[in-house]
Motif scaffolding. Structure first.
Motif, PDB file in Angstrom:
ATOM      1  N   ARG A   1       0.428  -1.631  -0.039  1.00  0.00           N
ATOM      2  CA  ARG A   1      -0.106  -0.073   0.410  1.00  0.00           C
ATOM      3  C   ARG A   1       0.402   1.191   0.043  1.00  0.00           C
ATOM      4  N   GLU A   2       1.924   1.538   0.890  1.00  0.00           N
ATOM      5  CA  GLU A   2       3.210   2.699   0.733  1.00  0.00           C
ATOM      6  C   GLU A   2       3.294   2.682  -0.696  1.00  0.00           C
ATOM      7  N   ALA A   3       4.244   1.327  -0.556  1.00  0.00           N
ATOM      8  CA  ALA A   3       4.751   1.703  -2.178  1.00  0.00           C
ATOM      9  C   ALA A   3       3.812   1.864  -3.340  1.00  0.00           C
ATOM     10  N   ALA A   4       2.154   1.638  -3.220  1.00  0.00           N
ATOM     11  CA  ALA A   4       1.237   2.075  -4.574  1.00  0.00           C
ATOM     12  C   ALA A   4       0.691   3.761  -4.068  1.00  0.00           C
ATOM     13  N   TRP A   5       1.228   4.415  -2.931  1.00  0.00           N
ATOM     14  CA  TRP A   5       0.497   5.562  -2.588  1.00  0.00           C
ATOM     15  C   TRP A   5       2.036   6.279  -3.008  1.00  0.00           C
ATOM     16  N   LEU A   6       3.615   5.775  -2.307  1.00  0.00           N
ATOM     17  CA  LEU A   6       4.274   6.979  -3.943  1.00  0.00           C
ATOM     18  C   LEU A   6       4.430   6.824  -5.198  1.00  0.00           C
ATOM     19  N   PHE A   7       3.561   6.067  -5.857  1.00  0.00           N
ATOM     20  CA  PHE A   7       3.787   6.177  -7.435  1.00  0.00           C
ATOM     21  C   PHE A   7       3.127   7.400  -7.825  1.00  0.00           C
ATOM     22  N   VAL A   8       2.164   7.000  -6.932  1.00  0.00           N
ATOM     23  CA  VAL A   8       0.606   7.973  -7.747  1.00  0.00           C
ATOM     24  C   VAL A   8       0.818   9.265  -6.994  1.00  0.00           C
TER      25      VAL A   8
ATOM     26  N   ARG B   1      13.445   5.941  -2.204  1.00  0.00           N
ATOM     27  CA  ARG B   1      13.307   4.392  -1.966  1.00  0.00           C
ATOM     28  C   ARG B   1      12.398   4.574  -3.817  1.00  0.00           C
ATOM     29  N   LEU B   2      11.681   5.458  -3.680  1.00  0.00           N
ATOM     30  CA  LEU B   2      11.131   5.739  -5.123  1.00  0.00           C
ATOM     31  C   LEU B   2      11.493   5.442  -6.308  1.00  0.00           C
ATOM     32  N   ASP B   3      12.951   5.994  -6.477  1.00  0.00           N
ATOM     33  CA  ASP B   3      13.966   6.145  -7.002  1.00  0.00           C
ATOM     34  C   ASP B   3      14.058   4.810  -7.083  1.00  0.00           C
ATOM     35  N   HIS B   4      14.788   4.112  -5.656  1.00  0.00           N
ATOM     36  CA  HIS B   4      15.463   2.737  -6.434  1.00  0.00           C
ATOM     37  C   HIS B   4      14.573   1.403  -7.332  1.00  0.00           C
ATOM     38  N   LEU B   5      13.184   1.592  -6.756  1.00  0.00           N
ATOM     39  CA  LEU B   5      11.835   0.598  -6.765  1.00  0.00           C
ATOM     40  C   LEU B   5      12.191   1.245  -8.736  1.00  0.00           C
ATOM     41  N   ARG B   6      11.939   2.445  -8.794  1.00  0.00           N
ATOM     42  CA  ARG B   6      12.287   2.455 -10.772  1.00  0.00           C
ATOM     43  C   ARG B   6      13.283   2.113 -10.872  1.00  0.00           C
ATOM     44  N   VAL B   7      14.570   2.748 -10.633  1.00  0.00           N
ATOM     45  CA  VAL B   7      15.523   2.493 -11.734  1.00  0.00           C
ATOM     46  C   VAL B   7      16.020   0.654 -11.694  1.00  0.00           C
ATOM     47  N   THR B   8      15.830  -0.131  -9.887  1.00  0.00           N
ATOM     48  CA  THR B   8      16.455  -1.046 -10.645  1.00  0.00           C
ATOM     49  C   THR B   8      15.281  -2.540 -11.323  1.00  0.00           C
TER      50      THR B   8
END
Ligand SMILES: [Zn+2]
Length: 549
Positions: free
Chosen positions: A423-430, A443-450
Motif C-alpha cells: 500500500r505504501e509503495a502504491a501511494w509513493l507511485f501515485v 526509495r521510490l527512485d530505487h524501485l523505479r531504476v532497478t
C-alpha cells in the motif's frame, strides 16, 4: 407599556393571563382564551354557547430559572347549527399548541432543534439543562415527525456511499452539487434504489458518482438522459488499488529496496566512498524525479509526433490524434531536434519572507510556532513545512558536533529500514513527486531504476495522475492504449475497467464537477453517526441530515 400577556404570548393575542403560582422551580401560568365565540371545525358556523370547561396542562419554554407550565381552561361549545352532525366541540388553541399535545408549539420546536443537533441521549441531557426535561424517546419522536423542508429538484447530483455499519450495511447519499445541499439518504447502495429515486425526481442532467457498477446502472436506467461523470478522486484510488496489487505480486522488489536503503549513506557525509553505496550515487530529489518523468513524457510525445509526420499525417491530423495543440505539433515539427524546456530557476514562495526570518532569528526569536504566526500576520499563505526546513538551515549545530554529524543523525533516524508495504509503495507511485520527502524519494527512485516494469508502471501512474488532476480528457485514449501495451496486468485490468466506463471517465476529465463535495457531506454524516454512538437508526440519521442540509 407592553402588557405582560403580549410579552409572554406574542403569538396568541387572545390569551388572558389570570394567575401565576410557583411550586419549587416551576411556574404555573393559568391562562384562558378571551374569545367569546368559536367557529365549529365541521360546519364553520360560529358558536357561543359553552357546554363545559376542562383543564389542560401544557409544558412551555422555560422562563429565567423556572420551568413553565400553562394551565389552560379549555371550553367545549355547542354547535349552533342544527344541520351539523357535530353536537359539541372543544376550542382550538391553534397558535399555542396542537390538539392533544402535552407541550406548546414553541417548546416542541425548541426541543426539535436540540434533538436535531444532538440526537438522543445528549439532547435529553441538554433538555434538562434548559429546564424543559424530556426523555430521549420523546425527543426522537419529535425529530421523527418533524416535517422536512422541500428541496428543489437537483440538476447536478453527487452520489456516494456511506456505511451505516462498517463493512456490513451501506447507504447512499445524494447531494445537490450546485446548491451544496444534501438531497436524500437512501437506505442501501443498490442500483434499483437509485433508479427509483431518479425516476421519481426527474430533471437531473449530470450525475457524479464513483466507479461502483451499481450506481452506473441505476443512473443509466433511472435517468438515461443524464451525463454520468465518474469521480476523479476515485479514479486515482482505482489506480492506487491496481498498483497495490502490482506490489503484492512484486514483494521481493520491496524487500530488496529496503535492504539497499538501509545501506544508504547520508549524502552530505564527509566520509569517502564506502561499501554499500546506493546504485545511483547521487540520489534523485523529488523535483528531479518529477522533471525526468515530465521530460520522458514529452520526449515520447515528440517521437510519436515525428513518427506520424513521417507516415504522412498532416499537422491538424496529428494534433487531433495526439490530443495536442496545433502550435505544439508545429513547434515539434519545425525544431531540429527534441526541444528541451528551459525554465528559470524556481522561486520559493518563502523568498519574500526569508530576510525577515533571518532578522528575527538573529534577534533571538527561534520558536518556530511564533515565527509562523508572525509570517501569517505578514501575509504568508503557504505551508509550514518549507518554513521549518528553511529555519533548519539557520539553526547552528549543538556545540561539540559539526554540521555533517547533525545531518547524519537526522538522516539515519528518518530512514526507516523496514520494507514498504504494498500500500505504501502504491501511494509513493501515485503521489506528486514534489510532495515526497527525500527518504521517500530515494526509495521510490530505487524501485523505479532497478526494475524495468516498475519504472514503466511509475511513468504510467504519473501520467495518469497528471491527466486526472489537470483534467486532460484528450489524453485518455492514448493512456489507455499505453496501459494495454505495458504488459503490466494490473494496469491492463484498470484500463479494461475504464474502457467499460469510458464515457463517464472521459466526462470526469472534461467537466468541473467532482464528488469532493459529496464526500465532505459523507464525513459530516459519519460525524453525526458517531455522536449517536454508531447506533443511529437509518430513519433518524436521515431526518437529522436532511434537517440540517
Ligand atoms: Zn357544526
Amino acid at each position: 407599556m407592553l402588557s405582560i400577556t403580549t410579552l409572554l404570548f406574542p403569538a396568541c393575542p387572545d390569551l388572558l393571563l389570570e394567575e401565576i403560582t410557583r411550586e419549587g422551580q416551576t411556574l404555573f401560568l393559568t391562562v384562558r382564551s378571551s374569545k367569546k365565540a368559536m367557529a365549529c371545525p365541521d360546519c364553520a358556523k360560529v358558536a357561543a354557547k359553552v357546554h363545559s370547561r376542562y383543564p389542560r396542562t401544557l409544558a412551555d419554554v422555560s422562563l429565567m430559572d423556572y420551568a413553565v407550565r400553562l394551565r389552560v381552561q379549555v371550553r367545549r361549545f355547542f354547535c349552533s347549527n342544527p344541520a351539523c352532525a357535530r353536537k359539541t366541540f372543544a376550542e382550538l388553541l391553534a397558535d399555542l399548541a396542537v390538539a392533544h399535545a402535552r407541550r406548546t408549539n414553541r417548546q416542541a420546536s425548541r426541543l426539535r432543534a436540540i434533538a436535531k443537533e444532538l440526537g438522543g441521549r445528549p439532547a435529553a441531557r441538554e433538555s434538562e439543562n434548559v429546564l424543559m426535561p424530556v426523555s430521549r424517546h420523546t425527543l426522537l419522536r419529535l425529530l421523527r415527525c418533524t416535517e422536512l423542508p422541500t428541496a428543489p429538484l437537483p440538476r447536478v447530483l453527487g452520489v456516494d456511499d456511506w456505511s451505516l455499519r462498517k463493512g456490513q450495511t451501506y447507504g447512499t447519499l445524494l447531494v445537490d452539487l450546485q446548491r451544496h445541499r444534501i438531497v436524500e439518504l437512501l437506505p442501501d447502495r443498490e442500483a434499483e434504489t437509485l433508479e427509483a429515486w431518479l425516476a421519481a425526481h426527474p430533471g437531473v442532467e449530470v450525475i457524479s458518482r464513483d466507479r461502483a457498477g451499481a450506481y452506473a446502472q441505476g443512473a443509466r436506467k433511472g435517468a438515461p438522459q443524464a451525463q454520468q461523470v465518474t469521480d476523479r478522486f476515485h479514479l486515482l484510488l482505482n489506480l492506487q488499488e491496481a498498483l497495490k496489487r502490482l506490489f503484492e505480486r512484486k514483494q521481493e522488489a520491496l524487500q530488496e529496496a529496503a535492504q539497499q536503503h538501509g545501506f544508504l549513506k547520508p549524502s552530505t557525509s564527509s566520509d569517502g566512498p564506502a561499501e554499500g553505496l546506493p546504485l545511483n550515487p547521487t540520489p534523485l530529489t523529488p523535483t528531479v524525479i518529477g522533471k525526468q518523468a515530465r521530460r520522458a513524457r514529452r520526449l515520447k510525445r515528440y517521437e510519436e509526433v515525428m513518427q506520424l509526420h513521417e507516415q504522412g499525417a498532416s499537422q491538424v491530423r496529428i494534433a487531433a490524434l495526439m490530443g495536442l495543440h496545433r502550435d505544439t505539433v508545429r513547434r515539434y515539427l519545425t525544431a531540429s531536434s527534441f526541444p528541451e524546456i528551459m525554465r528559470p530557476g524556481k522561486r520559493s514562495r518563502l523568498d519574500p519572507y526569508k530576510k525577515y526570518l533571518q532578522q528575527r532569528w538573529a534577534e533571538g526569536e527561534q520558536n518556530v510556532k511564533h515565527l509562523l504566526v508572525e509570517l501569517r500576520e505578514r501575509g504568508y499563505r503557504q505551508g509550514e513545512t518549507i518554513v521549518y526546513e528553511y529555519l533548519r538551515t539557520l539553526r547552528k549545530p549543538p556545540e561539540g558536533m559539526d554540521a555533517s554529524e547533525v545531518q547524519k543523525k537526522t538522516t539515519v533516524h528518518s530512514a526507516a529500514q523496514r520494507a514498504l508495504s504494498a500500500r505504501e509503495a502504491a501511494w509513493l507511485f501515485v503521489c506528486n513527486p514534489q510532495k515526497l520527502r527525500l527518504s521517500q524519494a530515494r526509495r521510490l527512485d530505487h524501485l523505479r531504476v532497478t526494475h524495468e516494469d516498475l519504472g514503466l508502471a511509475y511513468q504510467l501512474a504519473q501520467d495518469f495522475r497528471v491527466m486526472v488532476t489537470r483534467r486532460q480528457a484528450p489524453v485518455l485514449g492514448r493512456w489507455l492504449e499505453e496501459a494495454k501495451a505495458s504488459g503490466i496486468k494490473e494496469l491492463q485490468s484498470l484500463a479494461t475497467g475504464i474502457y467499460r466506463d469510458f464515457d463517464a471517465v472521459r466526462a470526469a476529465l472534461a467537466t468541473k464537477y467532482s464528488n469532493g463535495q459529496t464526500e465532505g457531506k459523507v464525513n459530516k454524516l459519519k460525524c453525526i453517526k458517531r455522536q449517536m454512538y454508531g447506533r443511529a437508526k437509518f430513519d433518524l440519521l436521515r431526518q437529522r441530515m436532511l434537517l440540517r442540509a
